[in-house]
Scaffold this motif. Structure first.
Motif, PDB file in Angstrom:
ATOM      1  N   ARG A  67       0.836  -1.208   0.000  1.00 34.19           N
ATOM      2  CA  ARG A  67       0.000   0.000   0.000  1.00 34.19           C
ATOM      3  C   ARG A  67       0.867   1.252   0.000  1.00 34.19           C
ATOM      4  O   ARG A  67       0.595   2.213  -0.718  1.00 34.19           O
ATOM      5  N   LEU A 108      -1.434   3.644  -2.015  1.00 39.06           N
ATOM      6  CA  LEU A 108      -2.858   3.335  -1.858  1.00 39.06           C
ATOM      7  C   LEU A 108      -3.270   3.717  -0.450  1.00 39.06           C
ATOM      8  O   LEU A 108      -2.614   3.348   0.522  1.00 39.06           O
ATOM      9  N   GLU A 109      -4.356   4.472  -0.337  1.00 39.71           N
ATOM     10  CA  GLU A 109      -4.829   4.937   0.964  1.00 39.71           C
ATOM     11  C   GLU A 109      -6.295   4.597   1.135  1.00 39.71           C
ATOM     12  O   GLU A 109      -7.016   4.332   0.166  1.00 39.71           O
ATOM     13  N   LYS A 110      -6.727   4.651   2.381  1.00 40.59           N
ATOM     14  CA  LYS A 110      -8.128   4.386   2.698  1.00 40.59           C
ATOM     15  C   LYS A 110      -9.035   5.237   1.801  1.00 40.59           C
ATOM     16  O   LYS A 110      -8.810   6.432   1.642  1.00 40.59           O
ATOM     17  N   ASP A 114      -9.316   4.984  -1.458  1.00 39.59           N
ATOM     18  CA  ASP A 114      -8.933   4.939  -2.866  1.00 39.59           C
ATOM     19  C   ASP A 114      -9.781   3.892  -3.580  1.00 39.59           C
ATOM     20  O   ASP A 114     -10.117   2.847  -3.016  1.00 39.59           O
ATOM     21  N   GLU A 115     -10.126   4.181  -4.821  1.00 42.33           N
ATOM     22  CA  GLU A 115     -10.941   3.252  -5.594  1.00 42.33           C
ATOM     23  C   GLU A 115     -10.042   2.402  -6.480  1.00 42.33           C
ATOM     24  O   GLU A 115      -9.154   2.921  -7.153  1.00 42.33           O
ATOM     25  N   VAL A 116     -10.261   1.098  -6.435  1.00 40.97           N
ATOM     26  CA  VAL A 116      -9.490   0.166  -7.253  1.00 40.97           C
ATOM     27  C   VAL A 116     -10.451  -0.765  -7.988  1.00 40.97           C
ATOM     28  O   VAL A 116     -11.607  -0.916  -7.608  1.00 40.97           O
ATOM     29  N   ARG A 120      -5.608   0.850  -9.801  1.00 42.27           N
ATOM     30  CA  ARG A 120      -6.303   2.054  -9.370  1.00 42.27           C
ATOM     31  C   ARG A 120      -7.372   2.383 -10.416  1.00 42.27           C
ATOM     32  O   ARG A 120      -7.121   2.300 -11.617  1.00 42.27           O
ATOM     33  N   ALA A 164     -10.347   8.019 -10.981  1.00 47.95           N
ATOM     34  CA  ALA A 164     -10.726   8.176  -9.574  1.00 47.95           C
ATOM     35  C   ALA A 164      -9.846   9.230  -8.913  1.00 47.95           C
ATOM     36  O   ALA A 164      -8.657   9.326  -9.192  1.00 47.95           O
ATOM     37  N   ARG A 207      -7.670  10.995  -6.031  1.00 54.73           N
ATOM     38  CA  ARG A 207      -6.828  10.576  -4.917  1.00 54.73           C
ATOM     39  C   ARG A 207      -7.377  11.190  -3.638  1.00 54.73           C
ATOM     40  O   ARG A 207      -8.177  12.130  -3.660  1.00 54.73           O
ATOM     41  N   ARG A 208      -6.958  10.675  -2.489  1.00 53.29           N
ATOM     42  CA  ARG A 208      -7.479  11.106  -1.196  1.00 53.29           C
ATOM     43  C   ARG A 208      -7.390  12.624  -0.995  1.00 53.29           C
ATOM     44  O   ARG A 208      -8.358  13.267  -0.610  1.00 53.29           O
ATOM     45  N   ARG A 212      -9.914  14.395  -3.142  1.00 53.94           N
ATOM     46  CA  ARG A 212     -11.276  14.203  -2.615  1.00 53.94           C
ATOM     47  C   ARG A 212     -11.529  15.133  -1.444  1.00 53.94           C
ATOM     48  O   ARG A 212     -12.597  15.737  -1.339  1.00 53.94           O
TER      49      ARG A 212
END
Length: 76
Positions: free
Chosen positions: A16, A21-23, A25-27, A40, A44, A46-47, A50
């Motif tokens: 991660r 990759l963070e909480k 994130d859309e994959v 990824r 989408a 990124r954190r 968002r």
């Protein structure tokens, strides 16, 4: 890794971090030949993006940027 009863897997922390990759994130899971790949989600946010999009337009202060900077820096 082991699939849980809900069909979920945990991506190891080192991977991660390596792939940022963070909480939240859309994959997507993509089938490539006889293998599955986690990628990824295209387009989408990124954190950080968002969060800024979520906060945009929510400020309720009438202070200018210069006034806010003075306040944050402790100069009054």
């Amino acid at each position: 890794m082991r699939l849980n009863s809900k069909g979920q897997v945990t991506i190891p922390a080192d991977l991660r971090r390596k792939y940022a990759l963070e909480k939240g994130d859309e994959v997507d899971i993509v089938e490539v030949g006889t293998a599955l790949q986690i990628v990824r989600r295209e387009g989408a946010l990124r954190r950080g993006k968002r969060l800024t999009e979520h906060m945009r337009g929510r400020a309720t202060t009438s202070m200018s940027t210069d006034e806010l900077m003075e306040l944050f820096r402790g100069r009054t």
